[in-house]
Design an enzyme around this catalytic site. Structure first.
Site, PDB file in Angstrom:
ATOM      1  N   ASP A 155     -20.630  16.580  22.532  1.00 54.22           N
ATOM      2  CA  ASP A 155     -20.581  16.132  23.935  1.00 54.22           C
ATOM      3  C   ASP A 155     -19.157  15.721  24.313  1.00 54.22           C
ATOM      4  O   ASP A 155     -18.855  15.535  25.490  1.00 54.22           O
ATOM      5  CB  ASP A 155     -21.525  14.931  24.129  1.00 54.22           C
ATOM      6  CG  ASP A 155     -22.686  15.263  25.049  1.00 54.22           C
ATOM      7  OD1 ASP A 155     -22.624  16.297  25.733  1.00 54.22           O
ATOM      8  OD2 ASP A 155     -23.646  14.468  25.081  1.00 54.22           O
ATOM      9  N   LYS A 173     -32.395  22.359  26.145  1.00 54.88           N
ATOM     10  CA  LYS A 173     -31.322  22.483  25.151  1.00 54.88           C
ATOM     11  C   LYS A 173     -31.894  23.036  23.852  1.00 54.88           C
ATOM     12  O   LYS A 173     -31.332  23.946  23.257  1.00 54.88           O
ATOM     13  CB  LYS A 173     -30.666  21.120  24.896  1.00 54.88           C
ATOM     14  CG  LYS A 173     -29.729  20.689  26.021  1.00 54.88           C
ATOM     15  CD  LYS A 173     -29.293  19.240  25.879  1.00 54.88           C
ATOM     16  CE  LYS A 173     -28.482  18.815  27.099  1.00 54.88           C
ATOM     17  NZ  LYS A 173     -28.255  17.381  27.187  1.00 54.88           N
ATOM     18  N   GLN A 203     -28.697  11.799  23.961  1.00 55.24           N
ATOM     19  CA  GLN A 203     -28.933  11.960  25.396  1.00 55.24           C
ATOM     20  C   GLN A 203     -28.729  10.618  26.110  1.00 55.24           C
ATOM     21  O   GLN A 203     -29.333   9.609  25.735  1.00 55.24           O
ATOM     22  CB  GLN A 203     -30.366  12.488  25.617  1.00 55.24           C
ATOM     23  CG  GLN A 203     -30.716  12.788  27.041  1.00 55.24           C
ATOM     24  CD  GLN A 203     -29.972  13.987  27.616  1.00 55.24           C
ATOM     25  OE1 GLN A 203     -29.827  15.011  26.970  1.00 55.24           O
ATOM     26  NE2 GLN A 203     -29.469  13.836  28.835  1.00 55.24           N
TER      27      GLN A 203
END
Ligand code: NAD
Length: 293
Positions: free
Chosen positions: A117, A50, A94
């Site tokens: 997200d 990422k 994460q």
């Protein structure tokens, strides 16, 4: 075969071009902060990829690595700082987090405008109620973009079966397909006659986490199959572990009209959609029109 790598590369080039325009015309460099707790090798690899692709697209990338022993309060404090930082337009924590940390509490602390997200309840609710300002989760958005391409932009009336009801993939996938006027069935671990249900589908999205569960006799000839699963398996006689999806690719590829491979399908699209969400979020935060929105 649906080439997720090539589709993702095209999307990343679009993102890169939009970032260049935003920097030149508005002095706006979108920034993404990724928070990693603990030392899970798979999560570390995702975070590295990422970060690399964020920089390649001309964006600002920040990585915050915290020890697995970090307290919930310390993590919440970091999220608060990122919420207040004007250089950071997107925040990604994460998952999974260590057991002593309340994942939902952390997700609820992220400013919904920076929640790239799409897991904050405000964005989940916004997606469900059709709010155009909602940020949608990256993996299902990536799947949707590939489906739209396969069906030349028209998913209306298609029978879609999603296997898996997680907050990360299954449920938002259902909302996105409903928005496109597909007829959506969500199947899960308690579903009866899953093969029979899948056989009626024009679209099958498998997000289960069970290696090669979906077989060729579950698939209607010509159906489009999106394989979200990532499973590491060790086959007898083979030295190295192998990545496989939730779909038995070698047999299903003979029946399906189109299918995503694992790796090289959904995975690369997920990161490309994350970059796109970050650029969209940055534009909205400073009140600039975004060509990707
Ligand atoms: P999850 O474990 O949260 O959810 C799995 C779902 O599968 C559950 O809803 C469960 O009801 C269902 N299920 C379990 N056994 C079943 C069965 N026998 N029949 C039917 N349904 C069954 O997983 P998740 O987070 O949604 O992820 C699913 C898979 O997708 C995993 O392999 C994960 O690694 C992968 N994934 C990939 C990406 C990507 O970018 N490619 C992103 C997220 C998740």
């Amino acid at each position: 075969m649906i080439d997720g790598k090539a589709t993702a590369l095209r999307l990343r080039l679009q993102v890169g071009a939009e970032v260049s325009r935003l920097v030149a015309e508005h002095n706006l460099q979108p920034g993404l902060a990724v928070v990693l707790v603990g030392e899970d090798p798979a999560s570390e690899l995702y975070v590295r990829n990422k970060g690399r692709q964020t920089v390649e697209a001309g964006m600002l990338s920040r990585e915050h690595k915290l020890a697995a022993t970090v307290t919930e309060e310390q993590l919440l404090m970091l999220v608060g700082q990122l919420n207040d930082d004007p250089m950071v337009h997107g925040i990604l924590v994460q998952l999974p987090l260590p057991e002593h940390i309340d994942e939902q509490r952390v997700l609820r602390t992220i400013n919904p405008a920076k929640d790239v997200d799409g897991f904050h309840p405000v964005n989940v609710g916004g997606l469900a109620t059709g709010d155009p300002a909602a940020l949608a989760p990256c993996t299902p958005v990536g799947c949707l973009l590939m489906l739209i391409e396969q069906f030349d932009g028209d998913l209306s009336g298609k029978n879609a079966v999603i296997i898996g009801r997680s907050n990360i993939v299954g449920k938002p996938m259902a909302q996105l397909l409903l928005k496109e006027s597909s007829t959506v069935t969500i199947a899960h671990s308690r579903t009866r006659d899953l093969p029979g249900i899948c056989r009626g589908a024009d679209i099958v999205v498998a997000a289960v986490g069970r290696p090669e569960m979906v077989r060729s006799d579950w698939i209607k000839p010509g159906a489009v199959v999106i394989d979200v699963g990532i499973n590491r398996i060790q086959r007898e006689g083979e030295e190295k572990a192998k990545l496989v999806g939730d779909v038995a690719f070698d047999e299903v590829v003979k029946v399906a009209g189109a299918i995503t491979p694992v790796p090289g399908g959904v995975g690369p699209m997920t990161i490309a959609c994350l970059l796109r969400n970050t650029v969209v979020a940055a534009c909205r935060q400073v009140g600039v029109v975004c060509e990707l929105d």
